[in-house]
Write a protein that holds these residues in place. Structure first.
Motif, PDB file in Angstrom:
ATOM      1  N   MET A  80       0.853  -1.170   0.000  1.00  0.00           N
ATOM      2  CA  MET A  80       0.000   0.000   0.000  1.00  0.00           C
ATOM      3  C   MET A  80       0.896   1.229   0.000  1.00  0.00           C
ATOM      4  O   MET A  80       1.909   1.256   0.664  1.00  0.00           O
ATOM      5  N   ASN A  81       0.520   2.239  -0.743  1.00  0.00           N
ATOM      6  CA  ASN A  81       1.284   3.471  -0.719  1.00  0.00           C
ATOM      7  C   ASN A  81       0.473   4.557  -0.035  1.00  0.00           C
ATOM      8  O   ASN A  81      -0.682   4.373   0.288  1.00  0.00           O
ATOM      9  N   HIS A  82       1.116   5.713   0.183  1.00  0.00           N
ATOM     10  CA  HIS A  82       0.446   6.797   0.897  1.00  0.00           C
ATOM     11  C   HIS A  82      -0.748   7.322   0.112  1.00  0.00           C
ATOM     12  O   HIS A  82      -1.705   7.803   0.689  1.00  0.00           O
ATOM     13  N   LYS A  83      -0.677   7.227  -1.203  1.00  0.00           N
ATOM     14  CA  LYS A  83      -1.799   7.686  -2.021  1.00  0.00           C
ATOM     15  C   LYS A  83      -3.054   6.892  -1.678  1.00  0.00           C
ATOM     16  O   LYS A  83      -4.149   7.419  -1.636  1.00  0.00           O
ATOM     17  N   THR A  84      -2.899   5.594  -1.397  1.00  0.00           N
ATOM     18  CA  THR A  84      -4.034   4.768  -1.004  1.00  0.00           C
ATOM     19  C   THR A  84      -4.622   5.265   0.304  1.00  0.00           C
ATOM     20  O   THR A  84      -5.823   5.386   0.448  1.00  0.00           O
ATOM     21  N   LEU A  85      -3.767   5.568   1.295  1.00  0.00           N
ATOM     22  CA  LEU A  85      -4.257   6.119   2.554  1.00  0.00           C
ATOM     23  C   LEU A  85      -4.941   7.459   2.317  1.00  0.00           C
ATOM     24  O   LEU A  85      -5.973   7.747   2.899  1.00  0.00           O
ATOM     25  N   ARG A  86      -4.357   8.292   1.454  1.00  0.00           N
ATOM     26  CA  ARG A  86      -4.958   9.604   1.162  1.00  0.00           C
ATOM     27  C   ARG A  86      -6.358   9.418   0.583  1.00  0.00           C
ATOM     28  O   ARG A  86      -7.302  10.085   0.965  1.00  0.00           O
ATOM     29  N   ASN A  87      -6.515   8.478  -0.335  1.00  0.00           N
ATOM     30  CA  ASN A  87      -7.824   8.227  -0.925  1.00  0.00           C
ATOM     31  C   ASN A  87      -8.781   7.624   0.099  1.00  0.00           C
ATOM     32  O   ASN A  87      -9.958   7.970   0.133  1.00  0.00           O
ATOM     33  N   LEU A  88      -8.280   6.711   0.921  1.00  0.00           N
ATOM     34  CA  LEU A  88      -9.104   6.053   1.924  1.00  0.00           C
ATOM     35  C   LEU A  88      -9.720   7.061   2.881  1.00  0.00           C
ATOM     36  O   LEU A  88     -10.889   6.980   3.219  1.00  0.00           O
ATOM     37  N   PHE A  89      -8.940   8.036   3.331  1.00  0.00           N
ATOM     38  CA  PHE A  89      -9.420   9.007   4.293  1.00  0.00           C
ATOM     39  C   PHE A  89      -9.842  10.323   3.657  1.00  0.00           C
ATOM     40  O   PHE A  89     -10.120  11.290   4.345  1.00  0.00           O
ATOM     41  N   ASP A  90      -9.863  10.371   2.318  1.00  0.00           N
ATOM     42  CA  ASP A  90     -10.298  11.555   1.589  1.00  0.00           C
ATOM     43  C   ASP A  90      -9.515  12.793   2.017  1.00  0.00           C
ATOM     44  O   ASP A  90     -10.061  13.815   2.408  1.00  0.00           O
ATOM     45  N   ILE A  91      -8.189  12.681   1.951  1.00  0.00           N
ATOM     46  CA  ILE A  91      -7.306  13.761   2.383  1.00  0.00           C
ATOM     47  C   ILE A  91      -6.998  14.669   1.200  1.00  0.00           C
ATOM     48  O   ILE A  91      -6.544  14.203   0.161  1.00  0.00           O
ATOM     49  N   PRO A  92      -7.221  15.956   1.355  1.00  0.00           N
ATOM     50  CA  PRO A  92      -6.891  16.869   0.264  1.00  0.00           C
ATOM     51  C   PRO A  92      -5.379  16.974   0.085  1.00  0.00           C
ATOM     52  O   PRO A  92      -4.629  16.824   1.037  1.00  0.00           O
ATOM     53  N   PRO A  93      -4.900  17.242  -1.130  1.00  0.00           N
ATOM     54  CA  PRO A  93      -3.472  17.270  -1.383  1.00  0.00           C
ATOM     55  C   PRO A  93      -2.685  18.442  -0.788  1.00  0.00           C
ATOM     56  O   PRO A  93      -1.509  18.285  -0.548  1.00  0.00           O
ATOM     57  N   PRO A  94      -3.264  19.624  -0.516  1.00  0.00           N
ATOM     58  CA  PRO A  94      -2.439  20.705  -0.003  1.00  0.00           C
ATOM     59  C   PRO A  94      -1.771  20.335   1.315  1.00  0.00           C
ATOM     60  O   PRO A  94      -2.338  19.643   2.153  1.00  0.00           O
ATOM     61  N   PHE A  95      -0.533  20.799   1.474  1.00  0.00           N
ATOM     62  CA  PHE A  95       0.217  20.514   2.683  1.00  0.00           C
ATOM     63  C   PHE A  95      -0.160  21.479   3.793  1.00  0.00           C
ATOM     64  O   PHE A  95      -0.398  22.651   3.561  1.00  0.00           O
ATOM     65  N   ILE A 123       3.388  -1.894   8.962  1.00  0.00           N
ATOM     66  CA  ILE A 123       2.627  -1.077   9.906  1.00  0.00           C
ATOM     67  C   ILE A 123       1.469  -0.392   9.189  1.00  0.00           C
ATOM     68  O   ILE A 123       0.344  -0.343   9.699  1.00  0.00           O
ATOM     69  N   ARG A 124       1.723   0.122   7.995  1.00  0.00           N
ATOM     70  CA  ARG A 124       0.657   0.752   7.203  1.00  0.00           C
ATOM     71  C   ARG A 124      -0.480  -0.230   6.920  1.00  0.00           C
ATOM     72  O   ARG A 124      -1.650   0.086   7.077  1.00  0.00           O
ATOM     73  N   VAL A 125      -0.124  -1.431   6.489  1.00  0.00           N
ATOM     74  CA  VAL A 125      -1.120  -2.448   6.161  1.00  0.00           C
ATOM     75  C   VAL A 125      -1.900  -2.839   7.425  1.00  0.00           C
ATOM     76  O   VAL A 125      -3.130  -2.963   7.388  1.00  0.00           O
ATOM     77  N   ALA A 126      -1.193  -2.999   8.537  1.00  0.00           N
ATOM     78  CA  ALA A 126      -1.864  -3.360   9.796  1.00  0.00           C
ATOM     79  C   ALA A 126      -2.846  -2.267  10.225  1.00  0.00           C
ATOM     80  O   ALA A 126      -3.964  -2.565  10.656  1.00  0.00           O
ATOM     81  N   PHE A 127      -2.453  -1.004  10.074  1.00  0.00           N
ATOM     82  CA  PHE A 127      -3.347   0.083  10.455  1.00  0.00           C
ATOM     83  C   PHE A 127      -4.568   0.130   9.537  1.00  0.00           C
ATOM     84  O   PHE A 127      -5.703   0.237  10.003  1.00  0.00           O
ATOM     85  N   GLN A 128      -4.335   0.018   8.250  1.00  0.00           N
ATOM     86  CA  GLN A 128      -5.455   0.057   7.313  1.00  0.00           C
ATOM     87  C   GLN A 128      -6.406  -1.112   7.543  1.00  0.00           C
ATOM     88  O   GLN A 128      -7.630  -0.958   7.452  1.00  0.00           O
ATOM     89  N   SER A 129      -5.874  -2.286   7.890  1.00  0.00           N
ATOM     90  CA  SER A 129      -6.732  -3.467   8.088  1.00  0.00           C
ATOM     91  C   SER A 129      -7.655  -3.323   9.300  1.00  0.00           C
ATOM     92  O   SER A 129      -8.660  -4.023   9.393  1.00  0.00           O
ATOM     93  N   LEU A 130      -7.338  -2.404  10.222  1.00  0.00           N
ATOM     94  CA  LEU A 130      -8.221  -2.154  11.363  1.00  0.00           C
ATOM     95  C   LEU A 130      -9.551  -1.545  10.915  1.00  0.00           C
ATOM     96  O   LEU A 130     -10.560  -1.709  11.591  1.00  0.00           O
ATOM     97  N   GLY A 131      -9.544  -0.836   9.804  1.00  0.00           N
ATOM     98  CA  GLY A 131     -10.771  -0.216   9.293  1.00  0.00           C
ATOM     99  C   GLY A 131     -11.349   0.833  10.225  1.00  0.00           C
ATOM    100  O   GLY A 131     -12.570   0.968  10.334  1.00  0.00           O
ATOM    101  N   THR A 132     -10.500   1.601  10.887  1.00  0.00           N
ATOM    102  CA  THR A 132     -10.968   2.563  11.883  1.00  0.00           C
ATOM    103  C   THR A 132     -11.935   3.593  11.319  1.00  0.00           C
ATOM    104  O   THR A 132     -12.812   4.068  12.043  1.00  0.00           O
ATOM    105  N   HIS A 133     -11.818   3.907  10.043  1.00  0.00           N
ATOM    106  CA  HIS A 133     -12.705   4.906   9.436  1.00  0.00           C
ATOM    107  C   HIS A 133     -14.153   4.410   9.374  1.00  0.00           C
ATOM    108  O   HIS A 133     -15.067   5.199   9.176  1.00  0.00           O
TER     109      HIS A 133
END
Length: 152
Positions: free
Chosen positions: A1-16, A88-98
């Protein structure tokens, strides 16, 4: 999984946005970690009767993961890169906290006088995106959650 997947999963806007805890990151790493870098931060608090353990996972856009654990007699920071960070990323995403409910409640009729309270807050670029809590009630993934955040 890459960070882009996490960004899409949590609907994070691109601006820093400036990272909310840059001084802690700089103290830990001893070098600049680009605080303006996009990040997702999950803060997990567990305790009861006035004592809380706090563990924070910070997922950076460059793939690095920082875990910082504060317990009553102990403070540990670990930085993960490569395969370890990916696990760690995969483990966190698999929790489905959202998808978790905001509040976990004890079954009706059960009253615990002295129990365990907990809270999980997830931030994207310093902005709260979801939060969950419970008092003597836990998600099905409780064991995986406490293991991931190194809180017993």
């Amino acid at each position: 999984m890459n960070h882009k997947t996490l960004r899409n999963l949590f609907d994070i806007p691109p601006p820093f946005v400036r990272h909310p805890f840059p001084s802690r990151l700089l103290r830990f790493t001893g070098r600049l970690k680009r605080p303006e870098q996009s990040s997702i931060e999950a803060v997990f608090r567990v305790g009861g009767f006035g004592v809380f353990d706090v563990s924070t996972l910070t997922f950076f856009e460059n793939g690095t993961v920082l875990r910082h654990v504060d317990q009553s007699a102990l403070s540990i920071s670990e930085e993960f890169e490569g395969e370890e960070a990916e696990q760690i990323r995969v483990a966190f995403q698999s929790l489905g906290t959202h998808r978790w409910p905001i509040v976990f409640e004890e079954p009706e009729g059960v009253i615990t006088v002295d129990g365990t309270q907990w809270n999980l807050s997830v931030y994207a670029n310093g902005k709260l995106i979801h939060e969950h809590s419970g008092s003597n009630a836990y998600p099905d993934q409780w064991r995986q959650l406490t293991q991931l955040f190194c809180i017993s």
